[in-house]
Design an enzyme around this catalytic site. Structure first.
Site: not given
Length: 485
Positions: A54, A127
């Site tokens: 990320h 997500n």
């Protein structure tokens, strides 16, 4: 308007910001030039270690407003009344690439949300997919290593990517998601968000429920084909960041509607598959979506580094009425996320403005460490219990206790009657139109055909055959055709 005075880090006025101090005209630079040394030293330290996953992200502030009564399921204060608003900060991200990667790539997207509640910060880390590749955190470092740049070639290698998936049949469901039409969102505004994990809600009566979060985009889901994504990435490496920034600046505030699936805790043990398995979804026919509220993003950060790159989310930041479940991946992340932030940002990262609570008062015995800004007053003690009216425990658990039984050891996940690594992947495939199936097969074959080992290809093909006979047949034929070219 009074002219502002440029100063050194210690506050002394700077006489000259254009010329370094030298030994005579044209002479060598002097070590005594404090302002020069400060500027160069700070410049060398402007970057902090990027996130392992990320790394590339975008963020925005907003609010969450409750639209439906859910007090029968949770006593969380920020969900306690219809119309109640709570300030939020969200960080969207790609997963596998580095900070310098492109936005428009085939990759899951992070959907990390911080609620600045009156009872402390609540972080929901998810997500844009409702499932994940693995279900045990002990495999997570290996999984990420297989998807990141190879230590020798310095690039993502199909051999590594597909070799890991060949040995992880439980990944078939998420691979089908990733390689399908929703694998490349058109923007952060045009994708759904999911808590993915199973969490626990507890109501005022102490009754426990397991829940899954679904944030449905009110802009509609839009995605890119592989060809469209490649073209967009070439034009604007920061396409999703650009889109989010400009939408909010022009007042087109993106929003999502939050729904939850609610399972009474007593039903979990007898459910037909493990409800805490992150590679599976709960069918809506069993646990329908129940609306909770609305998330709106209405303000861009003033400084991307301070507010996006230093934003720290951890799924162990719960508030009363919300807690963890036995989801093994969640349990691992309860440690791993906070530990990553302690490494990147220091033990006092929770004191940074973007991470600090807005209304709740932080009062504990944590002291010192790098960048400490909250060390207590002269007579405050740094131990407990004490005789000086320091903060004390409430004796009120945030969530209901989980029953534990059996022997310690490295156990496989408990088996339920319908546990299967492939069934839901097959169901997802069968929901697709013929055009969607064709693009899915082409995307999978495009990567799998580049693998150099026949045995790795065969293991992956076996997974698709197990999910659906037609699925496996079409992938196998497509891979063969590409390898024969």
């Amino acid at each position: 308007m009074t002219q502002r005075v440029l100063t050194t880090e210690s506050g002394a006025p700077v006489a000259d910001n254009q010329n370094s101090a030298t030994a005579g005209v044209g002479g060598p630079i002097l070590l005594q030039d404090q302002h020069l040394l400060e500027k160069l030293a700070r410049f060398n330290r402007e970057r902090i270690p990027e996130r392992v996953v990320h790394a590339r992200g975008s963020g925005a502030y907003g609010y969450f407003e409750v639209t439906d009564d859910v007090t029968g399921f949770t006593r969380a204060d920020f969900l306690s009344a219809v119309g109640k608003r709570t300030e939020t900060f969200i960080r969207f991200s790609t997963v596998a690439d580095s900070l310098g990667g492109a936005d428009a790539v085939r990759d899951p997207r992070g959907f990390a949300l911080k609620f600045y509640t009156d009872e402390g910060n609540y972080d929901l880390v998810g997500n844009n997919t409702p499932v994940f590749f693995i279900k045990d955190p002990i495999k997570f470092p290996d999984f990420i290593h297989s998807q990141k740049r190879d230590p020798f070639t310095g690039r993502q290698e199909p051999d590594n990517v597909w070799d890991f998936w060949a040995h992880a049949p439980e990944a078939t469901h998420q691979v089908t998601w990733l390689m399908g039409d929703r694998g490349i969102p058109a923007s952060y505004r045009h994708m759904n968000g999911y808590g993915s994990h199973t969490y626990q809600w507890t109501n005022a009566a102490g009754e426990a429920f397991f829940v899954k979060y679904h944030f449905k985009t009110n802009q509609g889901v839009r995605s890119l084909s592989s060809e469209q994504a490649a073209e967009l990435a070439g034009k604007d490496n920061s396409s999703h960041q650009t889109d989010l920034l400009q939408a909010i600046e022009r007042g087109t505030n993106p929003s999502w509607t939050l729904y939850v699936q609610v399972m009474p805790a007593a039903e979990a043990a007898g459910y037909r598959f493990n409800p805490f398995d992150l590679t599976k979804v709960w069918p809506h026919s069993d646990y329908p979506l129940q609306r909770v509220g609305r998330l709106v993003l209405d303000r861009n950060p003033d400084n991307v580094f301070a507010e996006v790159e230093q934003a720290a989310f951890s799924p162990n930041n719960f508030v009363p009425g919300i807690g963890p479940s036995p989801d093994k991946m969640l349990q691992g992340r309860l440690f791993a996320y906070a530990d990553a932030h302690r490494y990147r940002l220091g033990v006092n990262h929770t004191q940074l403005p973007v991470n600090a609570p807005r209304t709740a008062v932080v009062d504990n015995y944590g002291r010192d460490g790098l960048h400490a800004t909250r060390n207590g007053a002269r007579h405050d003690k740094n131990y407990e219990p004490n005789s000086y009216a320091g903060p004390t425990q409430t004796d009120a658990a945030l969530s209901a206790p989980l029953a534990i039984h059996g022997w310690t050891g490295t156990h496989a996940a408990p088996a339920h009657t319908k546990d299967d690594d492939f069934f839901q992947a097959g169901e997802l495939y069968r929901l697709m139109s013929e055009d969607e199936k064709g693009r899915l097969v082409a995307n999978i074959a495009g990567g799998l055909s580049q693998v150099t080992r026949d045995d790795v290809i065969e293991k992956n093909l076996a997974h698709f055959h197990a999910a659906d006979a037609d699925y496996g047949k079409r992938v196998e034929e497509a891979v063969r055709a590409l390898r024969e070219d």
